[in-house]
Design a protein around this motif. Structure first.
Motif, PDB file in Angstrom:
ATOM      1  N   LEU A  67      48.067 -49.391   6.068  1.00 25.52           N
ATOM      2  CA  LEU A  67      46.817 -49.038   5.387  1.00 25.52           C
ATOM      3  C   LEU A  67      47.070 -48.188   4.152  1.00 25.52           C
ATOM      4  N   ASN A  68      48.191 -47.443   4.143  1.00 25.83           N
ATOM      5  CA  ASN A  68      48.482 -46.497   3.067  1.00 25.83           C
ATOM      6  C   ASN A  68      47.278 -45.588   2.835  1.00 25.83           C
ATOM      7  N   PRO A  69      46.925 -44.759   3.811  1.00 20.79           N
ATOM      8  CA  PRO A  69      45.652 -44.026   3.776  1.00 20.79           C
ATOM      9  C   PRO A  69      45.568 -42.993   2.663  1.00 20.79           C
ATOM     10  N   ASP A  70      44.345 -42.751   2.223  1.00 17.89           N
ATOM     11  CA  ASP A  70      44.096 -41.703   1.229  1.00 17.89           C
ATOM     12  C   ASP A  70      44.065 -40.327   1.893  1.00 17.89           C
ATOM     13  N   ARG A  71      43.623 -40.283   3.135  1.00 14.63           N
ATOM     14  CA  ARG A  71      43.567 -39.031   3.880  1.00 14.63           C
ATOM     15  C   ARG A  71      44.759 -38.970   4.823  1.00 14.63           C
ATOM     16  N   PRO A  72      45.482 -37.861   4.885  1.00 19.88           N
ATOM     17  CA  PRO A  72      46.650 -37.779   5.764  1.00 19.88           C
ATOM     18  C   PRO A  72      46.277 -37.979   7.230  1.00 19.88           C
ATOM     19  N   LEU A  73      47.136 -38.709   7.913  1.00 11.71           N
ATOM     20  CA  LEU A  73      47.011 -38.858   9.356  1.00 11.71           C
ATOM     21  C   LEU A  73      48.255 -38.260   9.991  1.00 11.71           C
ATOM     22  N   GLY A 118      50.602 -40.973   5.041  1.00 11.05           N
ATOM     23  CA  GLY A 118      49.657 -40.689   3.973  1.00 11.05           C
ATOM     24  C   GLY A 118      50.105 -39.532   3.112  1.00 11.05           C
ATOM     25  N   PRO A 119      49.223 -39.053   2.231  1.00  7.73           N
ATOM     26  CA  PRO A 119      49.613 -38.043   1.244  1.00  7.73           C
ATOM     27  C   PRO A 119      49.881 -36.673   1.873  1.00  7.73           C
ATOM     28  N   GLU A 120      50.622 -35.860   1.128  1.00  7.12           N
ATOM     29  CA  GLU A 120      50.903 -34.477   1.532  1.00  7.12           C
ATOM     30  C   GLU A 120      49.802 -33.571   1.002  1.00  7.12           C
ATOM     31  N   ARG A 121      48.816 -33.279   1.822  1.00  8.14           N
ATOM     32  CA  ARG A 121      47.747 -32.368   1.410  1.00  8.14           C
ATOM     33  C   ARG A 121      46.978 -31.911   2.634  1.00  8.14           C
ATOM     34  N   ASP A 122      46.160 -30.892   2.424  1.00 10.53           N
ATOM     35  CA  ASP A 122      45.309 -30.386   3.498  1.00 10.53           C
ATOM     36  C   ASP A 122      44.192 -31.388   3.809  1.00 10.53           C
ATOM     37  N   THR A 177      46.969 -27.058   6.483  1.00  6.03           N
ATOM     38  CA  THR A 177      45.745 -26.951   7.277  1.00  6.03           C
ATOM     39  C   THR A 177      45.052 -28.305   7.342  1.00  6.03           C
ATOM     40  N   PRO A 178      45.336 -29.098   8.377  1.00  7.48           N
ATOM     41  CA  PRO A 178      44.552 -30.322   8.573  1.00  7.48           C
ATOM     42  C   PRO A 178      43.092 -29.976   8.814  1.00  7.48           C
ATOM     43  N   GLY A 179      42.221 -30.951   8.651  1.00 13.98           N
ATOM     44  CA  GLY A 179      40.798 -30.680   8.796  1.00 13.98           C
ATOM     45  C   GLY A 179      40.242 -30.965  10.173  1.00 13.98           C
ATOM     46  N   VAL A 180      40.837 -31.948  10.858  1.00 17.75           N
ATOM     47  CA  VAL A 180      40.265 -32.464  12.101  1.00 17.75           C
ATOM     48  C   VAL A 180      41.380 -32.654  13.122  1.00 17.75           C
ATOM     49  N   ALA A 181      41.096 -32.288  14.372  1.00 17.17           N
ATOM     50  CA  ALA A 181      42.026 -32.567  15.472  1.00 17.17           C
ATOM     51  C   ALA A 181      41.299 -33.365  16.546  1.00 17.17           C
ATOM     52  N   ILE A 182      41.901 -34.476  16.933  1.00 13.72           N
ATOM     53  CA  ILE A 182      41.409 -35.275  18.056  1.00 13.72           C
ATOM     54  C   ILE A 182      42.449 -35.174  19.163  1.00 13.72           C
TER      55      ILE A 182
END
Length: 384
Positions: free
Chosen positions: A121-127, A59-63, A155-160
């Motif tokens: 999927l080409n996600p909008d949110r980085p995985l 996915g994209p390069e972003r936070d 800075t990712p937003g979520v960690a599982i």
């Protein structure tokens, strides 16, 4: 997808990534698999070059992305009575046996099985995929990875974190602080105890102080603590020293740990011990031998995962699993390290912690299936 996950898990189990040994071959194999689906893969070796963390992105390069996290190392199998080769996965009656099947290569295998789907999927949110070394010995890999992410300004937003929870949602655990305290005294003949400095006796006095603090911590338990027990605990794991009945021991070692429910408790313990050493133990030791010393080595100070009112990770995983509440657990994980980076974090993965670290460790196929269901539903959280 379950067959693919089982096949990948078998391959991962074949790498004997005991914490004392290299994990680089496993990391390279995972990197190749993720590279083939188009993920941007980075490998970060430790100073030895034999161990490494992996961080990959689809996915994209972003936070603000979502991290799927697991540790690649496993605990030793020495002195355990296994019914089969622990590094050759065996399936029997719906269970997959092998060292690391539940702790925690089962989760890693499920994420790798899903990787082609996420890439398509080409996600909008980085995985992100974050796989670390040396979790079992102090979370050293995750600490290094945290430093790497800070340096990258990411800075990712979520960690599982996919530790074995029987797919229950876990929002909190205590910290885990481990220490080795070494006592250096003066050897001598047992018939003249005043002429030596008995390192074992001073180690025992130190342990007595640990026991006093252990009881004092009960009164410091927060009224709203969600942990069981609700207070910070201390455990003395090992005392070693001495060579013979009639020799004053010049060396002793105490291995101990505490599991704080709040950082102020850790500060309280460390300050109390420092004062005790500086004001009582060392003056008495050095009155006989000026070279006597007490030195504490920090093996690891791993942050706890603190339950918070607002937790996007908890919200997401609860929706994905259908859970209507989150829990706290006694065992430690890398989740607190991710939380310290400003991320929301939660623990949820296949298998039971009751099987971890034991002979004939296993994960049930049904648990892997539930994990895959969660990861498949995660797709909805990755698109706008």
């Amino acid at each position: 997808m379950l067959d693919s996950t089982s096949r990948i898990l078998g391959e991962l189990i074949g790498f004997p990534t005991i914490s004392t040994d290299p994990n680089i071959d496993l990391i390279n194999a995972i990197a190749n698999r993720l590279d083939m689906v188009g993920a941007r893969v980075e490998i970060f070796p430790d100073p030895s070059g034999q161990k490494a963390n992996l961080f990959a992105t689809i996915g994209p390069e972003r936070d603000g992305g979502i991290v799927l996290s697991g540790h690649s190392d496993v605990v030793p199998v020495a002195d355990q009575d296994w019914a089969s080769n622990p590094f050759d996965m065996l399936e029997h009656d719906g269970l997959l046996y092998g060292r690391g099947t539940c702790d925690m290569k089962g989760f890693i295998a499920a994420t790798l099985a899903m990787a082609p789907t996420y890439a398509a999927l080409n996600p909008d949110r980085p995985l992100h995929f974050a796989f670390t070394h040396d979790e079992e010995t102090g979370c050293f890999g995750a600490r290094a990875l945290a430093h790497t992410l800070r340096a990258k300004g990411l800075t990712p937003g979520v960690a599982i974190v996919g530790e074995p929870t029987m797919m229950r949602v876990i929002e909190g655990h205590k910290g885990c602080y481990e220490y080795t305290t070494r006592f250096s005294g003066l050897a001598g003949h047992g018939s003249a105890p005043d002429r030596g400095v008995n390192a074992v006796e001073y180690a025992v006095r130190y342990i007595a102080r640990l026991l006093d603090l252990k009881h004092a911590l009960r009164d410091r338990a927060p009224a709203d603590s969600l942990f069981e027990p609700p207070w910070t605990t201390i455990n003395t794991g090992r005392l070693a020293g001495g060579v013979a009945h009639n020799v004053i021991p010049s060396e002793a070692v105490v291995d101990w740990e505490m599991r704080p429910v709040q950082t102020s408790d850790a500060d309280f313990v460390k300050d109390s011990l420092r004062h005790y050493i500086e004001r009582e133990l060392l003056p008495a030791m050095r009155a006989v031998d000026p070279e006597s010393d007490i030195v504490t080595e920090v093996i690891g100070e791993v942050e706890g995962l603190i339950p918070t009112t607002d937790n996007e990770a908890r919200t997401i995983v609860s929706e994905l699993t259908g859970a209507n509440h989150a829990e706290c657990v006694a065992f430690g994980t890398e989740a607190g390290i991710f939380q310290s980076l400003g991320m929301s974090a939660v623990i949820c993965g296949p298998g039971s912690i009751e099987q971890a670290h034991k002979a004939d460790e296993f994960v049930a196929l049904d648990q892997l299936s539930q994990c895959l269901d969660m990861l498949e539903r995660l797709q909805d959280k990755l698109v706008a």
